[in-house]
Design an enzyme around this catalytic site. Sequence first.
Site, PDB file in Angstrom:
ATOM      1  N   SER A 138      -5.752  -3.244   9.166  1.00  0.00           N
ATOM      2  CA  SER A 138      -4.310  -3.355   9.418  1.00  0.00           C
ATOM      3  C   SER A 138      -4.009  -3.150  10.911  1.00  0.00           C
ATOM      4  O   SER A 138      -3.347  -3.976  11.551  1.00  0.00           O
ATOM      5  CB  SER A 138      -3.590  -2.297   8.571  1.00  0.00           C
ATOM      6  OG  SER A 138      -2.278  -2.113   8.999  1.00  0.00           O
TER       7      SER A 138
ATOM      8  N   LYS B 287      -3.431  -6.484  14.101  1.00  0.00           N
ATOM      9  CA  LYS B 287      -2.263  -6.610  14.988  1.00  0.00           C
ATOM     10  C   LYS B 287      -2.692  -6.544  16.445  1.00  0.00           C
ATOM     11  O   LYS B 287      -2.194  -7.286  17.292  1.00  0.00           O
ATOM     12  CB  LYS B 287      -1.233  -5.524  14.655  1.00  0.00           C
ATOM     13  CG  LYS B 287      -0.514  -5.817  13.348  1.00  0.00           C
ATOM     14  CD  LYS B 287       0.349  -4.679  12.875  1.00  0.00           C
ATOM     15  CE  LYS B 287      -0.467  -3.559  12.274  1.00  0.00           C
ATOM     16  NZ  LYS B 287       0.242  -2.573  11.493  1.00  0.00           N
TER      17      LYS B 287
ATOM     18  N   ARG C  44       0.837  -1.210   0.000  1.00  0.00           N
ATOM     19  CA  ARG C  44       0.000   0.000   0.000  1.00  0.00           C
ATOM     20  C   ARG C  44       0.865   1.250   0.000  1.00  0.00           C
ATOM     21  O   ARG C  44       0.541   2.258  -0.629  1.00  0.00           O
ATOM     22  CB  ARG C  44      -0.922   0.002   1.229  1.00  0.00           C
ATOM     23  CG  ARG C  44      -2.065  -0.995   1.114  1.00  0.00           C
ATOM     24  CD  ARG C  44      -2.697  -1.248   2.465  1.00  0.00           C
ATOM     25  NE  ARG C  44      -3.152  -0.037   3.094  1.00  0.00           N
ATOM     26  CZ  ARG C  44      -3.201   0.155   4.414  1.00  0.00           C
ATOM     27  NH1 ARG C  44      -2.857  -0.802   5.249  1.00  0.00           N
ATOM     28  NH2 ARG C  44      -3.615   1.292   4.897  1.00  0.00           N
TER      29      ARG C  44
HETATM   30  N1  URA Z   1      -0.813   1.937  10.906  1.00  0.00           N
HETATM   31  C1  URA Z   1      -0.959   0.639  10.584  1.00  0.00           C
HETATM   32  O1  URA Z   1      -0.516  -0.242  11.318  1.00  0.00           O
HETATM   33  N2  URA Z   1      -1.617   0.336   9.446  1.00  0.00           N
HETATM   34  C2  URA Z   1      -2.115   1.261   8.617  1.00  0.00           C
HETATM   35  O2  URA Z   1      -2.696   0.920   7.618  1.00  0.00           O
HETATM   36  C3  URA Z   1      -1.948   2.601   8.963  1.00  0.00           C
HETATM   37  C4  URA Z   1      -1.293   2.916  10.121  1.00  0.00           C
END
Ligand code: URA
Length: 429
Positions: free
Chosen positions: A187, A191, A172
């Site tokens: 995203s 996590k 990206r």
């Molecule tokens: N931080 C992330 O971990 N992912 C993103 O897409 C944008 C900011």
Amino acid sequence: MSEPFDAVDVIRTKRDGGAVPEPALRWMIDAYTREYVADAQMASFAMAVLLNGMTRDEIRVMTDAMIASGERMDFSGLGKPTVDKHSTGGVGDKITLPLAPLVASFGVAVPQLSGRGLGHTGGTLDKLESIPGWRAALSNDEMFAQLQDVGAVVCAAGSGLAPADKRLYALRDVTGTVEAIPLIASSIMSKKIAEGTDALVLDVKFGSGAFMQDVEKARELARTMVALGTDSGVATTALLTDMSTPLGLAIGNANEVRESVEVLAGGGPADVVELTVALAREMLALAGRPEADVEGALRNGRAMDAWRAMIRAQDGDPDAPLPTPRETHTVVAEDSGTVRRMEALPFGIAAWRLGAGRARAQDPVVHAAGIDLHVKPGQTVTAGQPLFTLVADDESRFPRALDAVRGAYDIGADLGAASAPLVLERITA
Ligand code: URA
């Protein structure tokens, strides 16, 4: 073995504004992680998502598929609630440093997996690495033991969490598709959910120094992430906070640690204290401790004790002197009046150019470099009074940093536009 779906069909569905069925979307993420789906195909899909969006269900499936691409941590054996915070990043945003030990001082575990900075927003690990001896890399066993003994851990996220996101984020970054809200939300949340926290507080920033400059977009991102966390069983709330002015007076690494220690000692700039307290209240409420006396813990040394234990547990010396800069350059007020504006983004870029940040992931940062503000918007100054000091290891860095802040602040006879509150809104499921 033949594949059950075809990437081109998935891309066409999204290109034409449709919703991708769950099995096809799960396959797309899995096949990309296995390198069966090519970067060109994933980039095309990401652009279709940026242009046409995703349904709440698609975002949930996408997030889930990225979690399933790697390991999932489990802190259920700790015997205490876990709660984490994620900030979308800003200039002078050192809040994790006082916040993690403050919350942990109430017997709540804070597993904060953090990253390094890239571009104008700083990274929490870079800041903590200013402390002599402190190490960011912990094994899962060390992390678990520290959560049990100290309660707070700030350490590097291992490569095992959401590897699909790692590939997709890098793609990206070079295909103009970072800004898609479904992709940012999945995203970040993949996590955080894989990290195994019970609860999560999001600090979603808007304003010139933020990732999402526009307040409406920041609100949409916050709502999307709160829904995702909630749908996945993680109690999630968000605060929408202003990032048009740098947070606090320190922008950099070592100087941000110094400022955080001031907050833990019961002092520090009012805005840093306000945001630390607001986020700590949210986190403790989600962890079942809404009555916790957060301000008292900053005044009576309880949060400071947790900070010292947290730094020592990762081999840092909380009493060691922090790096100091070799060169300084102070900018003074040309006129008397009121400071009406200090734009976060240009100050962030200037600190970055001074060496506080990195242009490439493999570059080192200069821990002593950055900017110390002497005044904030709303304060009155007289001509000749210091406004801010640039600090670096090499004076050749000053001209480009000064270029970055030219026009980024002004002093006038009146207050200018009324400033927005720091915490604009609280967003819940
Ligand atoms: N931080 C992330 O971990 N992912 C993103 O897409 C944008 C900011």
